[in-house]
Design a protein around this motif. Structure first.
Motif: not given
Length: 135
Positions: A102-106
């Protein structure tokens, strides 16, 4: 009132062991929320990472954001019994994989989960040095 090096208000700590020199009548009244201090770079300490979907494990010990390298390290520390060190290391990696995605995506950064696991008597796994090299 805050003291240098101690970022919390004195009134907010009265519920913990009678506060700092406050009354010890067991009625701690320090149920207030902390009104700031969030959003620091590299902050971890109790801060939940905001994501679009519900993720069970969203409070790692340390989140280190390297802005220049566009890299995010999710660091979680554990001290299990010596015979469980390897198993605990695997648990930490699996636990924070969803948060890493999720952090990679956001944030559009490379993310890596770094478990720091040291057994109660000092046992470390064979991968421990490679995890420390990442830091």
């Amino acid at each position: 009132m805050t003291r240098a090096g101690f970022p919390f208000k004195r009134e907010g700590l009265e519920g913990i062991n009678g506060g700092l020199g406050g009354n010890n009548d067991g009625e701690g009244g320090g149920e207030e929320e902390d009104e700031g201090g969030g959003g620091e770079e590299g902050g971890g300490g109790g801060r939940e990472e905001i994501t679009d979907k519900v993720i069970e494990a969203r409070r790692p010990d340390i989140v280190l954001l390297k802005k220049k390298e566009k890299e995010c390290l999710i660091i979680d520390i554990a001290i299990p019994g010596d015979c469980r060190a390897w198993r605990k290391e695997e648990e930490k990696i699996q636990k924070y994989n969803d948060l890493a995605w999720e952090l990679r995506r956001i944030w559009k950064v490379k993310t890596k989960v770094v478990p720091i696991v040291i057994g109660a008597l000092g046992t470390v796994t064979s991968r421990h040095i490679s995890f420390l090299a990442v830091l």
